[in-house]
Design a protein around this motif. Structure first.
Motif, PDB file in Angstrom:
ATOM      1  N   SER A  51       0.829  -1.202   0.000  1.00 63.71           N
ATOM      2  CA  SER A  51       0.000   0.000   0.000  1.00 63.71           C
ATOM      3  C   SER A  51       0.851   1.235   0.000  1.00 63.71           C
ATOM      4  CB  SER A  51      -0.932  -0.032   1.226  1.00 63.71           C
ATOM      5  OG  SER A  51      -1.669   1.156   1.319  1.00 63.71           O
ATOM      6  N   SER A  52       1.950   1.239   0.766  1.00 62.27           N
ATOM      7  CA  SER A  52       2.850   2.400   0.820  1.00 62.27           C
ATOM      8  C   SER A  52       3.519   2.606  -0.537  1.00 62.27           C
ATOM      9  CB  SER A  52       3.905   2.165   1.917  1.00 62.27           C
ATOM     10  OG  SER A  52       4.830   3.226   1.933  1.00 62.27           O
ATOM     11  N   GLY A  53       3.908   1.527  -1.228  1.00 62.34           N
ATOM     12  CA  GLY A  53       4.548   1.650  -2.545  1.00 62.34           C
ATOM     13  C   GLY A  53       3.591   2.215  -3.577  1.00 62.34           C
ATOM     14  N   ALA A  54       2.339   1.793  -3.576  1.00 61.99           N
ATOM     15  CA  ALA A  54       1.343   2.302  -4.529  1.00 61.99           C
ATOM     16  C   ALA A  54       1.096   3.782  -4.301  1.00 61.99           C
ATOM     17  CB  ALA A  54       0.037   1.513  -4.372  1.00 61.99           C
ATOM     18  N   ARG A  55       1.066   4.191  -2.995  1.00 61.91           N
ATOM     19  CA  ARG A  55       0.860   5.621  -2.680  1.00 61.91           C
ATOM     20  C   ARG A  55       2.005   6.456  -3.234  1.00 61.91           C
ATOM     21  NH1 ARG A  55       3.043   8.707   1.125  1.00 61.91           N
ATOM     22  NH2 ARG A  55       1.922  10.578   1.863  1.00 61.91           N
ATOM     23  N   ASP A  56       3.241   5.981  -3.052  1.00 58.00           N
ATOM     24  CA  ASP A  56       4.382   6.746  -3.544  1.00 58.00           C
ATOM     25  C   ASP A  56       4.344   6.860  -5.079  1.00 58.00           C
ATOM     26  OD1 ASP A  56       5.234   7.021  -0.976  1.00 58.00           O
ATOM     27  OD2 ASP A  56       6.682   5.350  -1.068  1.00 58.00           O
ATOM     28  N   ASN A  57       3.977   5.775  -5.712  1.00 53.70           N
ATOM     29  CA  ASN A  57       3.885   5.816  -7.181  1.00 53.70           C
ATOM     30  C   ASN A  57       2.829   6.811  -7.638  1.00 53.70           C
ATOM     31  OD1 ASN A  57       5.866   3.899  -7.496  1.00 53.70           O
ATOM     32  ND2 ASN A  57       4.423   2.164  -7.611  1.00 53.70           N
ATOM     33  N   THR A  58       1.702   6.826  -6.938  1.00 54.03           N
ATOM     34  CA  THR A  58       0.624   7.759  -7.305  1.00 54.03           C
ATOM     35  C   THR A  58       1.087   9.202  -7.142  1.00 54.03           C
ATOM     36  OG1 THR A  58      -1.062   6.169  -6.638  1.00 54.03           O
ATOM     37  CG2 THR A  58      -1.747   8.479  -6.818  1.00 54.03           C
ATOM     38  N   LEU A  59       1.818   9.491  -6.012  1.00 55.65           N
ATOM     39  CA  LEU A  59       2.313  10.854  -5.803  1.00 55.65           C
ATOM     40  C   LEU A  59       3.312  11.247  -6.894  1.00 55.65           C
ATOM     41  CD1 LEU A  59       2.756  10.871  -1.887  1.00 55.65           C
ATOM     42  CD2 LEU A  59       0.976  11.996  -3.235  1.00 55.65           C
ATOM     43  N   SER A  60       4.145  10.299  -7.298  1.00 55.23           N
ATOM     44  CA  SER A  60       5.106  10.593  -8.378  1.00 55.23           C
ATOM     45  C   SER A  60       4.375  10.891  -9.685  1.00 55.23           C
ATOM     46  CB  SER A  60       6.062   9.409  -8.570  1.00 55.23           C
ATOM     47  OG  SER A  60       6.827   9.191  -7.397  1.00 55.23           O
ATOM     48  N   LEU A  61       3.334  10.095  -9.926  1.00 54.06           N
ATOM     49  CA  LEU A  61       2.548  10.309 -11.142  1.00 54.06           C
ATOM     50  C   LEU A  61       1.869  11.679 -11.121  1.00 54.06           C
ATOM     51  CD1 LEU A  61       1.591   9.032 -13.779  1.00 54.06           C
ATOM     52  CD2 LEU A  61      -0.357   8.056 -12.550  1.00 54.06           C
ATOM     53  N   VAL A  62       1.378  12.092  -9.913  1.00 55.04           N
ATOM     54  CA  VAL A  62       0.744  13.413  -9.774  1.00 55.04           C
ATOM     55  C   VAL A  62       1.741  14.511 -10.089  1.00 55.04           C
ATOM     56  CG1 VAL A  62      -0.214  15.042  -8.100  1.00 55.04           C
ATOM     57  CG2 VAL A  62      -1.031  12.673  -8.169  1.00 55.04           C
ATOM     58  N   ARG A  63       2.980  14.397  -9.568  1.00 51.27           N
ATOM     59  CA  ARG A  63       3.995  15.430  -9.843  1.00 51.27           C
ATOM     60  C   ARG A  63       4.316  15.501 -11.346  1.00 51.27           C
ATOM     61  NH1 ARG A  63       5.912  12.967  -5.002  1.00 51.27           N
ATOM     62  NH2 ARG A  63       5.793  14.414  -3.221  1.00 51.27           N
ATOM     63  N   MET A  64       4.356  14.315 -12.028  1.00 56.02           N
ATOM     64  CA  MET A  64       4.630  14.322 -13.469  1.00 56.02           C
ATOM     65  C   MET A  64       3.509  15.028 -14.233  1.00 56.02           C
ATOM     66  SD  MET A  64       5.116  11.104 -16.086  1.00 56.02           S
ATOM     67  CE  MET A  64       3.331  10.826 -16.073  1.00 56.02           C
ATOM     68  N   TYR A  65       2.239  14.736 -13.846  1.00 56.29           N
ATOM     69  CA  TYR A  65       1.097  15.401 -14.487  1.00 56.29           C
ATOM     70  C   TYR A  65       1.174  16.899 -14.258  1.00 56.29           C
ATOM     71  CZ  TYR A  65      -1.241  10.934 -15.345  1.00 56.29           C
ATOM     72  OH  TYR A  65      -1.590   9.692 -15.788  1.00 56.29           O
ATOM     73  N   MET A  66       1.608  17.265 -13.036  1.00 58.94           N
ATOM     74  CA  MET A  66       1.698  18.691 -12.684  1.00 58.94           C
ATOM     75  C   MET A  66       2.740  19.386 -13.568  1.00 58.94           C
ATOM     76  SD  MET A  66       2.457  20.257  -8.907  1.00 58.94           S
ATOM     77  CE  MET A  66       2.632  22.030  -8.619  1.00 58.94           C
ATOM     78  N   ARG A  73      -5.911  15.721 -14.372  1.00 61.23           N
ATOM     79  CA  ARG A  73      -5.541  14.321 -14.131  1.00 61.23           C
ATOM     80  C   ARG A  73      -4.806  14.186 -12.790  1.00 61.23           C
ATOM     81  NH1 ARG A  73      -3.011  11.578 -19.416  1.00 61.23           N
ATOM     82  NH2 ARG A  73      -3.412   9.732 -18.110  1.00 61.23           N
ATOM     83  N   ALA A  74      -3.955  15.172 -12.470  1.00 60.76           N
ATOM     84  CA  ALA A  74      -3.252  15.145 -11.182  1.00 60.76           C
ATOM     85  C   ALA A  74      -4.243  15.212 -10.024  1.00 60.76           C
ATOM     86  CB  ALA A  74      -2.269  16.311 -11.105  1.00 60.76           C
ATOM     87  N   LEU A  75      -5.241  16.097 -10.124  1.00 62.70           N
ATOM     88  CA  LEU A  75      -6.240  16.225  -9.051  1.00 62.70           C
ATOM     89  C   LEU A  75      -7.056  14.947  -8.907  1.00 62.70           C
ATOM     90  CD1 LEU A  75      -7.431  19.878  -9.729  1.00 62.70           C
ATOM     91  CD2 LEU A  75      -6.035  19.085  -7.817  1.00 62.70           C
ATOM     92  N   ASP A  76      -7.361  14.275 -10.026  1.00 65.45           N
ATOM     93  CA  ASP A  76      -8.113  13.016  -9.938  1.00 65.45           C
ATOM     94  C   ASP A  76      -7.340  11.981  -9.135  1.00 65.45           C
ATOM     95  OD1 ASP A  76     -10.133  14.110 -11.414  1.00 65.45           O
ATOM     96  OD2 ASP A  76      -9.461  13.260 -13.350  1.00 65.45           O
ATOM     97  N   LYS A  77      -6.045  11.876  -9.382  1.00 64.68           N
ATOM     98  CA  LYS A  77      -5.213  10.908  -8.651  1.00 64.68           C
ATOM     99  C   LYS A  77      -5.124  11.255  -7.160  1.00 64.68           C
ATOM    100  CE  LYS A  77      -4.125   8.176 -11.993  1.00 64.68           C
ATOM    101  NZ  LYS A  77      -4.594   6.765 -11.955  1.00 64.68           N
ATOM    102  N   GLU A  90       0.718  14.926   3.095  1.00 61.24           N
ATOM    103  CA  GLU A  90       1.516  15.145   1.882  1.00 61.24           C
ATOM    104  C   GLU A  90       0.614  15.260   0.660  1.00 61.24           C
ATOM    105  OE1 GLU A  90       5.338  13.230  -0.554  1.00 61.24           O
ATOM    106  OE2 GLU A  90       4.442  12.164   1.164  1.00 61.24           O
ATOM    107  N   ALA A  91      -0.433  14.428   0.630  1.00 59.81           N
ATOM    108  CA  ALA A  91      -1.378  14.487  -0.495  1.00 59.81           C
ATOM    109  C   ALA A  91      -2.153  15.791  -0.485  1.00 59.81           C
ATOM    110  CB  ALA A  91      -2.326  13.290  -0.440  1.00 59.81           C
ATOM    111  N   LEU A  92      -2.529  16.244   0.749  1.00 62.44           N
ATOM    112  CA  LEU A  92      -3.276  17.511   0.850  1.00 62.44           C
ATOM    113  C   LEU A  92      -2.411  18.686   0.405  1.00 62.44           C
ATOM    114  CD1 LEU A  92      -5.106  16.900   4.277  1.00 62.44           C
ATOM    115  CD2 LEU A  92      -6.178  17.059   2.017  1.00 62.44           C
ATOM    116  N   ASP A  93      -1.151  18.707   0.841  1.00 67.67           N
ATOM    117  CA  ASP A  93      -0.258  19.809   0.440  1.00 67.67           C
ATOM    118  C   ASP A  93      -0.043  19.813  -1.078  1.00 67.67           C
ATOM    119  OD1 ASP A  93      -0.052  20.514   3.074  1.00 67.67           O
ATOM    120  OD2 ASP A  93       1.870  19.435   3.404  1.00 67.67           O
ATOM    121  N   LEU A  94       0.111  18.622  -1.661  1.00 67.13           N
ATOM    122  CA  LEU A  94       0.336  18.525  -3.110  1.00 67.13           C
ATOM    123  C   LEU A  94      -0.905  18.976  -3.883  1.00 67.13           C
ATOM    124  CD1 LEU A  94       2.373  17.785  -5.245  1.00 67.13           C
ATOM    125  CD2 LEU A  94       1.595  15.406  -5.115  1.00 67.13           C
ATOM    126  N   MET A  95      -2.091  18.697  -3.314  1.00 70.15           N
ATOM    127  CA  MET A  95      -3.336  19.140  -3.960  1.00 70.15           C
ATOM    128  C   MET A  95      -3.394  20.660  -3.998  1.00 70.15           C
ATOM    129  SD  MET A  95      -7.312  18.300  -3.059  1.00 70.15           S
ATOM    130  CE  MET A  95      -7.302  16.705  -3.871  1.00 70.15           C
TER     131      MET A  95
END
Length: 384
Positions: A51-66, A73-77, A90-95
């Motif tokens: 679960s922790s690995g999937a979360r990190d991947n999702t955050l990385s994907l959000v930064r790439m979309y950003m 697409r970043a906000l959807d993730k 961390e997710a709230l700050d990135l949003m």
């Protein structure tokens, strides 16, 4: 139970009966319990780590979309992560950062937006080259169309000139034909007047001669009328009567020769329009007979020599035909038919140079008589 307590394994209730366990059985049960607890711990560790690995991947994907400016697409993730853990700081700050970047991008503040633009230069180069090739093809097609249009206009102009020339030549030929027709009529009229004058001179000599001449002329006129009416036997009968009353008592041999020639011409002309071959042969045979009578008296009679020549041509006796036509044109050099048939006889005897002269003379005497021009062309072809 939260921990192993071997003291409680001394016994258990089974079916309401209390059974005492042996030491070996206690060891087996304890080992099984330890194995179950270890498996549970292992599954928990794997589940938490995944679960922790999937979360990190999702955050990385959000930064790439950003970085690419794909804010939605970043906000959807990020919403997917927060649905699982609403307190993920961390997710709230990135949003918040994504929303701020999106707002700056929409307001046109390009200096504060971190936008990465990637241009496919290879593809653009291909498009430009394709456009250049298309323009060049269009230019070549336009040039070809321009040349084709110029050629078409040139052809149309040439055709118009040819048509104009053809019409002028047609008018010229019509004028020549009309002039020739008038000349022929005048010559025919002059010949008829001459014949009548000669007859009148003979009539004056004596009454008996006048009576003979009148009788012969009357029979010939009745014979001509019968020919026009299609009464061949009647016509031949009148002509035979006229022949039997020749020669007249005076003015010979010119008068009789002229009458023989006149009857021969009437029969020959009628034969040309005969409805059947049998009738034509009868008329031509009679025409030749009267023509021979005329030639026996006046060998240079043009019309009679021509009729003899035409009969020889029909029998493919080209040598005799040549001699007769030569005599005809020698006696009458103004008749285009005489030259035309003379040229035919010369052509059949392979005298192409002489035939060319004869056909050319026929064309000059009567420009509207097409067979002369056609045969002149055939003769020129033989002469290359």
């Amino acid at each position: 139970m939260s921990s192993l307590d071997f003291n409680h394994l001394d016994s258990f209730n089974q079916g309401g009966l209390k059974t005492r366990l042996t030491k070996k059985q206690k060891i087996v049960i304890a080992a099984a319990a330890v194995l179950v607890i270890a498996l549970a711990v292992l599954l928990c560790v794997k589940g938490c780590g995944g679960s922790s690995g999937a979360r990190d991947n999702t955050l990385s994907l959000v930064r790439m979309y950003m970085e690419r400016g794909e804010y939605d697409r970043a906000l959807d993730k990020l919403e997917e992560l927060l649905m699982k853990n609403a307190g993920d700081k961390e997710a709230l700050d990135l949003m918040d950062a994504v929303i701020a970047e999106k707002n700056r991008a929409s307001s046109g503040d390009a200096s504060s937006a971190n936008v990465r633009v990637e241009v496919d230069t290879d593809g653009l180069t291909q498009v430009i080259e394709s456009m250049k090739s298309g323009i060049e093809r269009n230019n070549r097609a336009a040039e070809q169309n321009s040349r084709a249009m110029a050629d078409l206009l040139s052809q149309q102009k040439a055709q118009a000139e040819m048509e104009k020339t053809r019409l002028e030549e047609q008018k010229k030929q019509q004028k020549l034909a009309e002039e020739q027709r008038k000349k022929d009529e005048a010559a025919k009229k002059a010949a008829e007047e001459k014949r009548k004058a000669e007859e009148e001179a003979l009539k004056k000599k004596n009454a008996q001669l006048n009576k003979e001449i009148s009788f012969v002329n009357d029979e010939i006129q009745q014979g001509k009328a019968a020919l026009q009416a299609g009464s061949i036997d009647k016509a031949l009968s009148h002509f035979e009567t006229a022949r039997n009353n020749l020669p007249v008592s005076d003015g010979e041999p010119a008068f009789s020769a002229g009458k023989y020639s006149e009857m021969a011409q009437a029969l020959h002309n009628s034969a040309q329009n005969a409805a059947s071959g049998e009738v034509r042969n009868r008329l031509e045979e009679a025409a030749v007979s009267y023509a021979q009578n005329a030639i026996s008296l006046t060998p240079k009679d043009a019309a009679s020599n021509y009729i003899i020549g035409a009969d020889a041509m029909s029998r493919k006796d080209y040598k005799k035909a040549l001699d007769s036509f030569m005599q005809a044109v020698s006696s009458d050099s103004k008749n285009y038919l005489y030259y035309y048939d003379l040229g035919r006889a010369q052509y059949m005897l392979k005298k192409f140079t002489e035939a060319k002269y004869s056909f050319n003379t026929a064309c000059q005497l009567n420009p509207s008589f097409a067979p002369s021009r056609y045969n002149l062309g055939l003769t020129n072809n033989k002469l290359n």
